[in-house]
Design an enzyme around this catalytic site. Structure first.
Site, PDB file in Angstrom:
ATOM      1  N   ARG A   1      37.417  50.364  17.277  1.00 49.62           N
ATOM      2  CA  ARG A   1      37.147  49.015  17.056  1.00 49.62           C
ATOM      3  C   ARG A   1      36.599  48.458  15.774  1.00 49.62           C
ATOM      4  NH1 ARG A   1      32.452  45.738  17.581  1.00 49.62           N
ATOM      5  NH2 ARG A   1      32.643  44.233  19.091  1.00 49.62           N
TER       6      ARG A   1
ATOM      7  N   ASP B   1      19.011  39.324  18.559  1.00 47.73           N
ATOM      8  CA  ASP B   1      19.107  39.555  17.118  1.00 47.73           C
ATOM      9  C   ASP B   1      17.908  39.266  16.177  1.00 47.73           C
ATOM     10  OD1 ASP B   1      21.730  40.155  18.102  1.00 47.73           O
ATOM     11  OD2 ASP B   1      22.676  38.749  17.114  1.00 47.73           O
TER      12      ASP B   1
END
Length: 317
Positions: free
Chosen positions: A292, A226
């Site tokens: 989702r 990230d």
């Protein structure tokens, strides 16, 4: 004389009878030996079978390199794992003075956000998706910028003339309140002053499906680190808005550790937080059915990358 002959014959007959009985005696003694051999073979066969099964189980387990870190069926008050930080990641924190941690980790809790809050956030996303969805498998909504996936590009939902009919001030306040809860959870579990961490980009709602990708952004299953993928991203958080294996299949969050993968199964209201360095390299498993829903909520220690919270009055024209 006759009596002598008779006695000799009688003795001879006795000897002959004894001789005749010997084979029977010998034959009788071999029976237990045969039985013992047969029993030994049976035991040996069972040992071979059991050993073979153990070998199969061992090698099957050795090749199963995925371990569930958080199951959807579990209600977790909190579950964490300590990790070794990398030098580069720690240096990125040192650059910002007091925003410093002693150890890297990942943490999951089902008690930070309420079910009602999760449901309210899902309603915000579903209202937006009526205005546009990606042609590929990843639709996103950024309430900070107004960017919403539509087809193979983005539109700015705040340019919609009747935007105030779509969202309310209560929607934006709910979003801000939830992010504040997550921010304090991050600060608490990493031992950082909450005043020193700020929401940053990319913070967005997501709706992931099994559609084939149309743009590079649709390939959400690509592994990433990230803080390398997004400048200034020091802590990451995900809030899940529906349930794995009930509302959708696939779509687990997967940490790619050195020797095995650890998975987090989404659960409505579940919050996952983790340090954003190489120790938490990750990807999202491709969804195979259903949709989702989740929110990505990253934080930074660098005030230059802080995001102001959106509101209806600030973001509408």
């Amino acid at each position: 004389m006759t009596d002598l002959v008779k006695r000799l014959k009688s003795k001879s007959n006795v000897n002959d009878n004894n001789a005749a009985e010997k084979p029977k005696s010998a034959s009788y003694e071999t029976i237990p030996t045969f039985k013992r051999n047969k029993t030994s073979l049976r035991v040996l066969s069972r040992i071979v079978i059991i050993t073979s099964l153990l070998i199969v189980v061992y090698f099957t387990s050795a090749h199963d390199k995925t371990k569930t870190f958080a199951k959807q069926s579990e209600m977790l008050v909190g579950k964490g794992q300590m990790l070794q930080c990398t030098v580069d990641y720690m240096n990125s924190l040192v650059d910002h003075g007091r925003c410093f941690i002693k150890e890297c980790k990942r943490y999951v809790s089902d008690k930070i956000i309420t079910a009602e809050e999760a449901e309210g956030l899902l309603e915000i996303l579903q209202k937006a998706l009526k205005e546009g969805e990606s042609a590929g498998g990843a639709s996103t909504l950024d309430l900070h910028s107004g960017h919403l996936s539509k087809g193979d590009h983005f539109i700015n939902i705040y340019y919609k003339p009747d935007i105030k009919k779509l969202f309310s001030e209560e929607d934006f306040q709910l979003y801000a309140n939830v992010k504040e809860k997550v921010r304090h959870a991050v600060a608490h579990h990493f031992g950082v002053n909450p005043a020193l961490i700020y929401p940053t980009r990319p913070g967005y709602f997501s709706a992931l499906t099994s559609k084939d990708p149309v743009t590079p952004l649709d390939k959400y299953w690509q592994p990433q680190i990230d803080y390398l993928s997004h400048r200034g991203n020091h802590f990451s958080a995900y809030l899940y808005l529906n349930n794995y294996n009930t509302d959708f299949k696939g779509g687990r969050f997967i940490f790619t550790d050195q020797h095995l993968n650890r998975t987090v199964e989404p659960r409505k209201g579940r919050v996952l937080i983790y340090t954003s360095g190489p120790e938490n390299r990750n990807y999202i498993e491709r969804v195979t059915s259903g949709t989702r829903y989740a929110i990505n909520i990253p934080f930074t220690c660098n005030k230059d990358f802080a995001l102001e919270e959106p509101s209806l009055s600030k973001n509408t024209l």
